[in-house]
Design a protein around this motif. Structure first.
Motif, PDB file in Angstrom:
ATOM      1  N   ARG A  42       0.829  -1.213   0.000  1.00  0.00           N
ATOM      2  CA  ARG A  42       0.000   0.000   0.000  1.00  0.00           C
ATOM      3  C   ARG A  42       0.860   1.258   0.000  1.00  0.00           C
ATOM      4  O   ARG A  42       0.559   2.226  -0.699  1.00  0.00           O
ATOM      5  N   ALA A  43       1.917   1.252   0.795  1.00  0.00           N
ATOM      6  CA  ALA A  43       2.812   2.411   0.852  1.00  0.00           C
ATOM      7  C   ALA A  43       3.490   2.639  -0.497  1.00  0.00           C
ATOM      8  O   ALA A  43       3.578   3.776  -0.968  1.00  0.00           O
ATOM      9  N   LEU A  44       3.953   1.561  -1.124  1.00  0.00           N
ATOM     10  CA  LEU A  44       4.593   1.692  -2.426  1.00  0.00           C
ATOM     11  C   LEU A  44       3.619   2.228  -3.472  1.00  0.00           C
ATOM     12  O   LEU A  44       3.997   3.074  -4.293  1.00  0.00           O
ATOM     13  N   GLN A  45       2.386   1.758  -3.439  1.00  0.00           N
ATOM     14  CA  GLN A  45       1.387   2.256  -4.389  1.00  0.00           C
ATOM     15  C   GLN A  45       1.122   3.741  -4.171  1.00  0.00           C
ATOM     16  O   GLN A  45       1.049   4.520  -5.123  1.00  0.00           O
ATOM     17  N   ALA A  46       0.982   4.144  -2.910  1.00  0.00           N
ATOM     18  CA  ALA A  46       0.748   5.557  -2.595  1.00  0.00           C
ATOM     19  C   ALA A  46       1.947   6.410  -3.013  1.00  0.00           C
ATOM     20  O   ALA A  46       1.773   7.508  -3.552  1.00  0.00           O
ATOM     21  N   LEU A  47       3.152   5.916  -2.773  1.00  0.00           N
ATOM     22  CA  LEU A  47       4.353   6.643  -3.174  1.00  0.00           C
ATOM     23  C   LEU A  47       4.446   6.757  -4.696  1.00  0.00           C
ATOM     24  O   LEU A  47       4.834   7.802  -5.222  1.00  0.00           O
ATOM     25  N   ALA A  48       4.086   5.692  -5.405  1.00  0.00           N
ATOM     26  CA  ALA A  48       4.084   5.732  -6.870  1.00  0.00           C
ATOM     27  C   ALA A  48       3.027   6.720  -7.376  1.00  0.00           C
ATOM     28  O   ALA A  48       3.300   7.519  -8.280  1.00  0.00           O
ATOM     29  N   ASP A  49       1.840   6.676  -6.783  1.00  0.00           N
ATOM     30  CA  ASP A  49       0.769   7.599  -7.175  1.00  0.00           C
ATOM     31  C   ASP A  49       1.168   9.048  -6.921  1.00  0.00           C
ATOM     32  O   ASP A  49       0.775   9.947  -7.670  1.00  0.00           O
ATOM     33  N   GLY A  50       1.964   9.277  -5.882  1.00  0.00           N
ATOM     34  CA  GLY A  50       2.405  10.618  -5.530  1.00  0.00           C
ATOM     35  C   GLY A  50       3.669  11.073  -6.248  1.00  0.00           C
ATOM     36  O   GLY A  50       4.158  12.169  -6.003  1.00  0.00           O
ATOM     37  N   GLY A  51       4.203  10.220  -7.109  1.00  0.00           N
ATOM     38  CA  GLY A  51       5.389  10.581  -7.869  1.00  0.00           C
ATOM     39  C   GLY A  51       6.685  10.519  -7.078  1.00  0.00           C
ATOM     40  O   GLY A  51       7.707  11.060  -7.500  1.00  0.00           O
ATOM     41  N   LYS A  52       6.664   9.841  -5.944  1.00  0.00           N
ATOM     42  CA  LYS A  52       7.858   9.731  -5.107  1.00  0.00           C
ATOM     43  C   LYS A  52       8.736   8.550  -5.496  1.00  0.00           C
ATOM     44  O   LYS A  52       9.921   8.526  -5.179  1.00  0.00           O
ATOM     45  N   VAL A  53       8.154   7.534  -6.145  1.00  0.00           N
ATOM     46  CA  VAL A  53       8.921   6.372  -6.594  1.00  0.00           C
ATOM     47  C   VAL A  53       8.555   6.043  -8.034  1.00  0.00           C
ATOM     48  O   VAL A  53       7.456   6.331  -8.496  1.00  0.00           O
ATOM     49  N   ASP A  54       9.527   5.466  -8.733  1.00  0.00           N
ATOM     50  CA  ASP A  54       9.316   4.936 -10.077  1.00  0.00           C
ATOM     51  C   ASP A  54       8.940   3.477  -9.938  1.00  0.00           C
ATOM     52  O   ASP A  54       9.436   2.785  -9.048  1.00  0.00           O
ATOM     53  N   VAL A  55       8.089   3.003 -10.833  1.00  0.00           N
ATOM     54  CA  VAL A  55       7.691   1.592 -10.816  1.00  0.00           C
ATOM     55  C   VAL A  55       7.790   1.028 -12.229  1.00  0.00           C
ATOM     56  O   VAL A  55       7.418   1.683 -13.200  1.00  0.00           O
ATOM     57  N   LEU A  56       8.357  -0.162 -12.328  1.00  0.00           N
ATOM     58  CA  LEU A  56       8.476  -0.891 -13.589  1.00  0.00           C
ATOM     59  C   LEU A  56       8.023  -2.322 -13.368  1.00  0.00           C
ATOM     60  O   LEU A  56       7.934  -2.790 -12.236  1.00  0.00           O
ATOM     61  N   ARG A  57       7.788  -3.020 -14.445  1.00  0.00           N
ATOM     62  CA  ARG A  57       7.512  -4.460 -14.379  1.00  0.00           C
ATOM     63  C   ARG A  57       8.752  -5.184 -14.881  1.00  0.00           C
ATOM     64  O   ARG A  57       9.271  -4.864 -15.941  1.00  0.00           O
ATOM     65  N   ASN A  58       9.222  -6.165 -14.105  1.00  0.00           N
ATOM     66  CA  ASN A  58      10.377  -6.934 -14.557  1.00  0.00           C
ATOM     67  C   ASN A  58       9.930  -8.013 -15.537  1.00  0.00           C
ATOM     68  O   ASN A  58       8.749  -8.110 -15.878  1.00  0.00           O
ATOM     69  N   ASP A  59      10.858  -8.829 -15.989  1.00  0.00           N
ATOM     70  CA  ASP A  59      10.553  -9.862 -16.991  1.00  0.00           C
ATOM     71  C   ASP A  59       9.528 -10.877 -16.503  1.00  0.00           C
ATOM     72  O   ASP A  59       8.838 -11.504 -17.303  1.00  0.00           O
ATOM     73  N   ASP A  60       9.426 -11.054 -15.177  1.00  0.00           N
ATOM     74  CA  ASP A  60       8.460 -11.988 -14.607  1.00  0.00           C
ATOM     75  C   ASP A  60       7.096 -11.346 -14.386  1.00  0.00           C
ATOM     76  O   ASP A  60       6.178 -11.995 -13.879  1.00  0.00           O
ATOM     77  N   GLY A  61       6.965 -10.051 -14.708  1.00  0.00           N
ATOM     78  CA  GLY A  61       5.702  -9.349 -14.520  1.00  0.00           C
ATOM     79  C   GLY A  61       5.532  -8.759 -13.131  1.00  0.00           C
ATOM     80  O   GLY A  61       4.483  -8.204 -12.809  1.00  0.00           O
ATOM     81  N   GLU A  62       6.572  -8.857 -12.297  1.00  0.00           N
ATOM     82  CA  GLU A  62       6.517  -8.328 -10.941  1.00  0.00           C
ATOM     83  C   GLU A  62       6.847  -6.836 -10.967  1.00  0.00           C
ATOM     84  O   GLU A  62       7.742  -6.404 -11.682  1.00  0.00           O
ATOM     85  N   SER A  63       6.117  -6.058 -10.187  1.00  0.00           N
ATOM     86  CA  SER A  63       6.410  -4.632 -10.066  1.00  0.00           C
ATOM     87  C   SER A  63       7.646  -4.443  -9.196  1.00  0.00           C
ATOM     88  O   SER A  63       7.797  -5.101  -8.166  1.00  0.00           O
ATOM     89  N   VAL A  64       8.538  -3.569  -9.644  1.00  0.00           N
ATOM     90  CA  VAL A  64       9.729  -3.217  -8.880  1.00  0.00           C
ATOM     91  C   VAL A  64       9.786  -1.701  -8.767  1.00  0.00           C
ATOM     92  O   VAL A  64       9.309  -0.984  -9.652  1.00  0.00           O
TER      93      VAL A  64
END
Length: 72
Positions: A42-64
């Motif tokens: 939840r914290a990571l999602q909120a941080l991503a929504d707020g532009g505080k963290v970058d999020v990508l999907r790796n080759d396995d489809g996992e968010s990093v």
């Protein structure tokens, strides 16, 4: 920003490169944080929504995640 969200953000700022939620959770628990995996997600999602963290999907489809170089 909540204390737990701050702690998740701080963990990412101290990390090199992209980290999975499980990696962030494991590191925080290793250092004695009393936090649940769901709270980390939840914290990571909120941080991503707020532009505080970058999020990508790796080759396995996992968010990093990684902390942005500059805060939005």
């Amino acid at each position: 920003m909540t204390t737990r969200r701050d702690a998740v953000h701080d963990t990412l700022r101290k990390s090199e490169g992209f980290r999975s939620a499980q990696d962030v959770y494991a590191e925080m628990r290793l250092h004695g944080a009393k936090i649940g995996l769901t709270t980390v997600y939840r914290a990571l999602q909120a941080l991503a929504d707020g532009g505080k963290v970058d999020v990508l999907r790796n080759d396995d489809g996992e968010s990093v995640y990684r902390a942005c170089a500059t805060d939005a």
